[in-house]
Design an enzyme around this catalytic site. Structure first.
Site, mmCIF file in Angstrom:
data_model
loop_
_atom_site.group_PDB
_atom_site.id
_atom_site.type_symbol
_atom_site.label_atom_id
_atom_site.label_comp_id
_atom_site.label_asym_id
_atom_site.label_seq_id
_atom_site.Cartn_x
_atom_site.Cartn_y
_atom_site.Cartn_z
ATOM 1 N N ILE A 236 10.539 -56.193 30.059
ATOM 2 C CA ILE A 236 11.723 -55.494 29.554
ATOM 3 C C ILE A 236 12.635 -56.517 28.886
ATOM 4 C CG2 ILE A 236 13.544 -53.852 30.142
ATOM 5 C CD1 ILE A 236 11.440 -52.616 31.495
ATOM 6 N N HIS A 237 12.280 -56.929 27.684
ATOM 7 C CA HIS A 237 13.148 -57.851 26.939
ATOM 8 C C HIS A 237 14.142 -57.029 26.127
ATOM 9 C CE1 HIS A 237 10.856 -57.136 23.214
ATOM 10 N NE2 HIS A 237 9.816 -57.068 24.021
#
Lengths: 91, 584
Positions: free
Chosen positions: A14-15
């Protein structure tokens, strides 16, 4: 209040981009949205909060939603995780 | 132009990357934002509210700037696959600026620790940055520079006055790196050039420097170590070089070259002062599209003959939760006032909020197809309190000004909507008598163009929005590169719909303008005038070229060309005709 467990599927975790999508989607619902991970609980309508989870591929997260539209919200958010935020083919 | 003589200890050339064109020679100023000093004092209980307001305003201004950057970078990178990437990054910036936890924490630090706004921002961001720094993955750490950039933009926004006040007009700014909002602040001080060692938010800084006309050279290694504030340097934003310790001769030659360029520019500016008309004297007012207050000063030099499209969406976000009856409109009022000043006694057309459901998280769930969804007038008619709020705000604000005030409804698709919106408009007007304000609609959906004759009796004017019209007529999303070959504003179908609208307006004595990219294409603009469109509205930098082409043609020829285009069967035929007109 409802809780569900999910696993981060997309390769890069989850960047910034998935986090933007997650926060934006959560923002459309009235329900409060929290993510539990490693004993922490973060407000998942906060993009910086979501980023500091540093959730990489394979990470197990617990989603918590609380509010009148919690069911719809959960459904949409689970779909996002399921689809890897549309980024399954990222290196 | 100039030549660089070799001389011991002088004329040292540093190679960098040309980022924005232009020449500059003069004293430099070493700008070191790392040395930014945070306020040390603690605030008084009585100042808490004031500091929190400063932070709120900084958040809002930086978000507006971000939106503007997104728009500018979209314009500059239209055919570039990178556009999608930078749009995503800007989207991330926007989310950070709205992060509810972040904002709550900053306010909390001000309230309980009595920190001044800049320090509260610094500390709260620092906590997040530290957490990300220890994170293992590259993808996470990569965003740290962005977060640092947002932080310094917020802080410099709060401190801007103290920070940039030392710089004098004509100075060349030399720094390790520079961010877009700093360039905007320096531009206000009228600096003559920019040099940076690193890129930073490179593409955006370049875009801003270009649009402000400031020569900019970047990736000049070690430059900050090798010059001191007050020394002369030369910057060449064409070749991407910087010269330190220049000889007097070189400085003189460069200044000469700059004077020469300014002369050329003056000739162009003379054209700015000329009215827009055909060679036979038929006037076609060229107006400007505006979205942000910051643009107002920039567009003045193009002498727009009015404002043909004033977008208000930026202020929609500011109205916040109108659902609970909580409206705020101070910024919109100021924007309207400054725009009315710019318009003088000419036209000012304000478009009501043109937003889609995605801008209103509290009302909508995701739409499968937002372009065909709940947007424009549909939202305004569903949310009457919002519509009335904005109508009242516009009418009240514009009353004392001498401009020709017009209010325009976006995205109408049928006569009923027009009648309904007009009813609301008339009701508000009746409460503020004595000031004539025109009512009109945007023609940007095929059905509205086809029904223009039926719509005409209810409006004072129409304005064709060619961008949306093209997308709806040709079923091609202009943002989708896979179908960009189908998005053709010159398509004969678009011209035919415009023709239908022109005829309807003529018959009912309703005035008609075109806003949108088509008006900014010199050939297309001239033919629109030939077809019978009375005025055109575009982004300001396009005005001179359009004016030039208009002034080279007679109305009779343009009318003939318009008829010719209506007979065309293919986009290629139309393109050729437009090329011929503008290549004169």
């Amino acid at each position: 209040m409802i809780k569900r467990s999910v696993v981060v599927k997309n390769p890069s975790g989850i960047h910034a981009r998935p986090a933007s999508i997650l926060v934006k989607t959560a923002g459309r619902f009235k329900s409060e949205f929290f993510i539990h991970s490693h004993g922490y609980r973060i407000n998942a309508k906060s993009i910086l909060g979501v980023l500091t989870l540093a959730a990489e591929q394979g990470a197990r997260l617990e989603l918590e939603l609380d509010g009148e539209d919690e069911k719809d919200a959960m459904e949409e958010i689970l779909t996002l995780f399921e689809d890897g935020f549309g980024m399954m083919d990222e290196e | 132009m100039y030549s660089i003589d070799k001389k011991a200890g002088q004329n040292t050339v540093y190679k960098g990357v040309a980022s924005a064109e232009g020449l500059a020679a003069g004293e430099c100023f070493i700008f070191n934002p790392q040395g930014m000093v945070l306020s040390q004092r603690l605030i008084d209980v009585s100042q808490v509210k004031e500091e929190q307001l400063k932070v709120a305003s900084a958040l809002r201004i930086v978000e507006l700037e971000t939106r503007k950057l997104a728009q500018l970078s979209a314009e500059h990178e239209e055919n570039n696959e990178k556009a999608g990437v930078s749009a995503a990054i800007l989207e991330f910036h926007k989310e950070v600026l709205r992060d509810p936890m972040l904002i709550a924490e900053i306010n909390e630090r001000i309230r309980t620790d009595f920190l001044p706004g800049d320090r509260a921002i610094f500390q709260v961001f620092r906590n997040y940055i530290q957490k990300l720094e220890v994170s293992g993955s590259r993808m996470f750490r990569e965003r740290i520079p962005d977060i640092v950039d947002i932080r310094s933009r917020l802080i410099s926004n709060i401190q801007q006055k103290e920070m940039i006040v030392q710089v004098e007009e004509g100075t060349i700014v030399v720094c390790k790196e520079i961010n877009p909002s700093e360039i905007i602040l320096f531009a206000r001080k009228k600096v003559s050039g920019l040099v940076a060692e690193r890129g930073g938010l490179t593409s955006h800084a370049s875009i801003i420097a270009k649009s402000l006309g400031i020569p900019f050279v970047l990736e000049v290694e070690g430059i900050t170590e090798n010059v001191k504030t007050g020394e002369n340097i030369v910057v060449d934003g064409y070749k991407g070089i910087v010269v330190t310790q220049p000889t007097d001769k070189l400085v003189e030659q460069v200044r000469e070259a700059i004077t020469q360029q300014e002369k050329t520019r003056k000739v162009e500016q003379k054209l700015h002062a000329e009215p827009a008309m055909t060679s036979c004297g038929h006037r076609v007012p060229l107006m400007v599209n505006l979205e942000l207050e910051a643009e107002i000063d920039r567009v003045k030099r193009f002498n727009p003959e009015g404002i043909g499209l004033l977008r208000t969406e930026a202020f929609f976000l500011d109205t916040g939760e109108f659902e609970n009856g909580r409206f705020e409109g101070h910024d919109q009022v100021r924007f309207l006032q400054r725009s009315a000043e710019l318009a003088g006694d000419k036209e000012l057309t304000v478009r009501l909020y043109d937003v889609g459901g995605d801008k209103m998280p509290s009302f909508s769930s995701r739409e499968e197809n937002p372009a065909l969804g709940w947007r424009g007038v549909r939202i305004l008619l569903d949310k009457r309190s919002l519509l009335r709020f904005q109508l009242e705000l516009i009418i009240k604000t514009l009353r004392p000004f001498s401009c020709r005030a017009k209010v325009m409804v976006p995205m109408v698709t049928n006569v009923e909507e027009v009648i309904e919106a007009r009813k609301e408009f008339d009701e508000v007007c009746s409460r503020f008598p004595g000031r004539k304000i025109d009512f009109g609609v945007m023609i940007e959906v095929p059905s509205a163009a086809l029904m223009a004759a039926e719509i005409a009796p209810y409006v004072d004017f129409m304005s064709i929005g060619t961008n949306d019209l093209t997308q709806y007529v040709l079923a091609a999303d202009r943002g989708n590169s896979a179908v960009s070959g189908y998005y053709k504003p010159a398509h004969p179908a678009i011209w035919r719909l415009i023709h239908i609208t022109v005829e309807a307006c003529r018959k009912h004595n309703v005035s008609l303008s075109v806003c949108g990219e088509m008006a900014a294409n010199p050939g297309a603009a001239a033919v629109l005038a030939g077809m019978g469109v009375e005025s055109l509205s575009m982004s300001a930098p396009n005005i001179p070229q359009v004016k030039k082409v208009l002034r080279l043609n007679t109305l009779a020829l343009l009318e003939k060309t318009a008829l010719h285009i209506l007979k065309c069967g293919t986009v290629n035929e139309v393109d050729q005709i437009l090329k011929d007109i503008s290549a004169k």
